[in-house]
Scaffold this motif. Structure first.
Motif, PDB file in Angstrom:
ATOM      1  N   LEU A 142      -0.036   4.903 -16.769  1.00 24.17           N
ATOM      2  CA  LEU A 142       0.293   4.386 -15.756  1.00 24.17           C
ATOM      3  C   LEU A 142      -0.497   3.257 -15.936  1.00 24.17           C
ATOM      4  O   LEU A 142      -0.226   1.945 -16.075  1.00 24.17           O
ATOM      5  CB  LEU A 142       0.908   4.634 -14.684  1.00 24.17           C
ATOM      6  CG  LEU A 142       1.299   3.340 -13.798  1.00 24.17           C
ATOM      7  CD1 LEU A 142       2.720   2.937 -14.305  1.00 24.17           C
ATOM      8  CD2 LEU A 142       2.212   4.456 -12.211  1.00 24.17           C
ATOM      9  N   LEU A 143      -1.399   3.312 -15.142  1.00 18.99           N
ATOM     10  CA  LEU A 143      -2.854   2.572 -15.440  1.00 18.99           C
ATOM     11  C   LEU A 143      -3.091   1.458 -16.367  1.00 18.99           C
ATOM     12  O   LEU A 143      -3.459   0.309 -16.144  1.00 18.99           O
ATOM     13  CB  LEU A 143      -3.662   2.582 -14.151  1.00 18.99           C
ATOM     14  CG  LEU A 143      -5.609   2.373 -13.569  1.00 18.99           C
ATOM     15  CD1 LEU A 143      -4.644   1.132 -12.662  1.00 18.99           C
ATOM     16  CD2 LEU A 143      -6.582   2.793 -13.740  1.00 18.99           C
ATOM     17  N   LEU A 219      -7.256  -0.640  -3.988  1.00 19.88           N
ATOM     18  CA  LEU A 219      -7.017  -0.022  -2.722  1.00 19.88           C
ATOM     19  C   LEU A 219      -6.727  -0.923  -1.682  1.00 19.88           C
ATOM     20  O   LEU A 219      -7.651  -0.338  -0.978  1.00 19.88           O
ATOM     21  CB  LEU A 219      -9.053  -0.682  -2.929  1.00 19.88           C
ATOM     22  CG  LEU A 219      -9.929  -0.633  -3.201  1.00 19.88           C
ATOM     23  CD1 LEU A 219     -11.111  -1.831  -3.752  1.00 19.88           C
ATOM     24  CD2 LEU A 219     -10.784   0.226  -3.931  1.00 19.88           C
ATOM     25  N   THR A 220      -5.737  -0.711  -1.450  1.00 17.35           N
ATOM     26  CA  THR A 220      -4.457  -0.830  -0.950  1.00 17.35           C
ATOM     27  C   THR A 220      -3.278  -1.121  -1.400  1.00 17.35           C
ATOM     28  O   THR A 220      -2.796  -1.192  -2.460  1.00 17.35           O
ATOM     29  CB  THR A 220      -4.224  -2.497  -0.223  1.00 17.35           C
ATOM     30  OG1 THR A 220      -4.441  -3.252   0.366  1.00 17.35           O
ATOM     31  CG2 THR A 220      -5.089  -4.053  -1.399  1.00 17.35           C
ATOM     32  N   ASN A 221      -2.722  -0.665  -0.148  1.00  9.77           N
ATOM     33  CA  ASN A 221      -0.890  -0.937  -0.338  1.00  9.77           C
ATOM     34  C   ASN A 221      -0.550  -2.264  -0.481  1.00  9.77           C
ATOM     35  O   ASN A 221       1.489  -2.474   0.109  1.00  9.77           O
ATOM     36  CB  ASN A 221      -0.504  -0.310   0.247  1.00  9.77           C
ATOM     37  CG  ASN A 221      -1.030   1.025   0.075  1.00  9.77           C
ATOM     38  OD1 ASN A 221      -1.403   1.580  -1.071  1.00  9.77           O
ATOM     39  ND2 ASN A 221      -0.512   2.393   1.057  1.00  9.77           N
ATOM     40  N   SER A 222      -1.134  -3.811  -0.093  1.00 10.85           N
ATOM     41  CA  SER A 222      -0.811  -4.535   0.471  1.00 10.85           C
ATOM     42  C   SER A 222      -0.953  -5.962  -1.003  1.00 10.85           C
ATOM     43  O   SER A 222      -2.159  -6.232  -1.406  1.00 10.85           O
ATOM     44  CB  SER A 222      -1.128  -5.400   1.415  1.00 10.85           C
ATOM     45  OG  SER A 222      -1.228  -7.069   1.909  1.00 10.85           O
ATOM     46  N   GLY A 223       0.390  -6.099  -1.236  1.00 12.05           N
ATOM     47  CA  GLY A 223       0.706  -7.010  -2.457  1.00 12.05           C
ATOM     48  C   GLY A 223      -0.917  -8.312  -2.234  1.00 12.05           C
ATOM     49  O   GLY A 223      -1.360  -8.947  -2.809  1.00 12.05           O
ATOM     50  N   ILE A 224      -0.253  -9.195  -1.691  1.00  9.91           N
ATOM     51  CA  ILE A 224      -0.394 -10.379  -0.920  1.00  9.91           C
ATOM     52  C   ILE A 224      -1.943  -9.635  -0.447  1.00  9.91           C
ATOM     53  O   ILE A 224      -2.920 -10.782  -0.760  1.00  9.91           O
ATOM     54  CB  ILE A 224       0.459 -10.578   0.342  1.00  9.91           C
ATOM     55  CG1 ILE A 224       1.557 -11.204   0.028  1.00  9.91           C
ATOM     56  CG2 ILE A 224      -0.602 -11.601   0.824  1.00  9.91           C
ATOM     57  CD1 ILE A 224       2.511 -11.166   1.075  1.00  9.91           C
ATOM     58  N   ALA A 225      -2.622  -8.828   0.001  1.00 12.87           N
ATOM     59  CA  ALA A 225      -4.136  -8.774   0.321  1.00 12.87           C
ATOM     60  C   ALA A 225      -5.249  -8.686  -0.332  1.00 12.87           C
ATOM     61  O   ALA A 225      -5.893  -9.029  -0.895  1.00 12.87           O
ATOM     62  CB  ALA A 225      -4.386  -7.362   1.472  1.00 12.87           C
ATOM     63  N   PHE A 296      -7.200   4.802  -8.142  1.00  9.48           N
ATOM     64  CA  PHE A 296      -5.962   5.338  -8.537  1.00  9.48           C
ATOM     65  C   PHE A 296      -5.344   6.709  -9.012  1.00  9.48           C
ATOM     66  O   PHE A 296      -4.830   7.961  -8.624  1.00  9.48           O
ATOM     67  CB  PHE A 296      -5.403   4.781  -9.807  1.00  9.48           C
ATOM     68  CG  PHE A 296      -3.976   4.752 -10.434  1.00  9.48           C
ATOM     69  CD1 PHE A 296      -3.154   4.289  -9.413  1.00  9.48           C
ATOM     70  CD2 PHE A 296      -3.120   5.532 -11.322  1.00  9.48           C
ATOM     71  CE1 PHE A 296      -2.028   4.259  -9.191  1.00  9.48           C
ATOM     72  CE2 PHE A 296      -2.505   4.640 -11.375  1.00  9.48           C
ATOM     73  CZ  PHE A 296      -1.092   4.641 -10.085  1.00  9.48           C
ATOM     74  N   THR A 297      -6.121   7.985  -9.611  1.00  9.58           N
ATOM     75  CA  THR A 297      -6.777   9.518  -9.380  1.00  9.58           C
ATOM     76  C   THR A 297      -6.421   9.879  -8.251  1.00  9.58           C
ATOM     77  O   THR A 297      -5.730  11.055  -8.707  1.00  9.58           O
ATOM     78  CB  THR A 297      -6.958   9.157 -10.612  1.00  9.58           C
ATOM     79  OG1 THR A 297      -8.519   9.833 -10.134  1.00  9.58           O
ATOM     80  CG2 THR A 297      -6.678   9.357 -11.932  1.00  9.58           C
TER      81      THR A 297
END
Length: 303
Positions: A142-143, A219-225, A296-297
């Motif tokens: 997927l990556l 590293l984050t779950n925020s797309g904007i960040a 990611f893993t």
């Protein structure tokens, strides 16, 4: 049960055994996954808006040069990078080189940073990442699919700039044989070939930014960040690349050799900085690609 009996049962309407997952079926599945990612990326309004802005830059540059030289004067400029602008009035093909040089320091990498930064973080923020991993793709594949999608956008974005510039240059300025930076003449067909090669080199020059953005996205779950961080790092690196006191470090910044594509318009071509640029991009892609995979893993996607 013997093989003959199993075959007989299946012949009387019993459900057949599920066929093994062959290499061709796996390839078809991953090809479908890649196509779906491309479709998802290029149908977003944000992506279309970025491509529209990139296409508009050559139009604005071409009109500005046409207005400036409307009295018969020649636009200023020297011999490389954005200074291709001095040759546009003589040959519209130079608008391609000028537009790529104008968009490469900011507009192109910013667009790549937005797409790459949103690749994983956007899915996590929208709650779709865990559903993607339900399919038998695996995190690594997927990556890789996400990175391939970002790199496809790199190529498409670069070609949008080049084709827009070629169209505007053909409408506003004459076309024909052109003079290289070294002062030699080449045919228009050879000039088109070099323009295509330059566009490919510019796209390849963005592989480091794409890998960096993908790493930040994990590293984050925020797309904007993730998008803001990637663009912020891009701007910071380019500022550092202009500080004379950091000359010892600057050859290791991913943006340092970006404008080396101008050497493709020399006769003969100067390959040294071009090779350094491509090697540096490969190094950044390997380092940040590996970091993205390592992150990611182990990323928690259940939230």
């Amino acid at each position: 049960m013997s093989q003959a009996e199993e075959t007989a049962f299946q012949g009387r309407g019993e459900p057949r055994a599920k066929p093994p997952r062959t290499a061709s079926r796996r390839t078809s599945f991953y090809g479908t996954l890649f196509r779906n990612e491309l479709h998802t990326t290029f149908r977003r309004w944000r992506t279309l808006a970025l491509l529209a802005v990139l296409a508009a830059v050559p139009i604005l540059v071409g009109i500005a040069v046409k207005i400036e030289t409307g009295d018969g004067s020649s636009s200023g400029g020297g011999g490389g990078g954005p200074a291709f602008i001095s040759q546009i009035t003589n040959n519209g093909l130079f608008l391609v080189f000028t537009a790529l040089a104008a968009t490469l320091p900011f507009f192109l990498p910013m667009s790549i940073g937005v797409i790459a930064g949103d690749a994983i973080a956007g899915e996590a923020n929208g709650g779709t990442l865990r559903y993607l991993l339900v399919a038998p793709a695996g995190r690594t594949r997927l990556l890789l699919t996400k990175y391939a999608t970002v790199m496809t956008f790199c190529l498409v974005a670069t070609l949008v700039v080049a084709l827009s510039a070629l169209a505007v240059g053909a409408v506003l300025f004459p076309l024909g044989d052109l003079t290289t930076i070294s002062g030699t003449q080449i045919t228009f067909a050879e000039g088109l070939g070099r323009a295509l090669l330059i566009a490919l080199v510019v796209a390849a020059s963005l592989t480091g930014v794409a890998a960096l953005g993908l790493f930040v996205s994990t590293l984050t779950n925020s797309g904007i960040a993730a998008m803001a961080t990637t663009v912020g790092l891009l701007i910071t690196v380019q500022i550092l690349d202009q500080i004379p006191q950091l000359h010892a470090l600057q050859p290791y910044f991913f943006s340092h050799y970006w404008l080396s594509f101008a050497d493709l318009m020399r006769e003969p071509v100067y390959w040294d900085d071009l090779v350094r640029n491509l090697g540096l991009q490969a190094l950044y892609a390997a380092v940040f690609g590996s970091a993205a995979w390592a992150r990611f893993t182990v990323k928690d996607i259940t939230a």
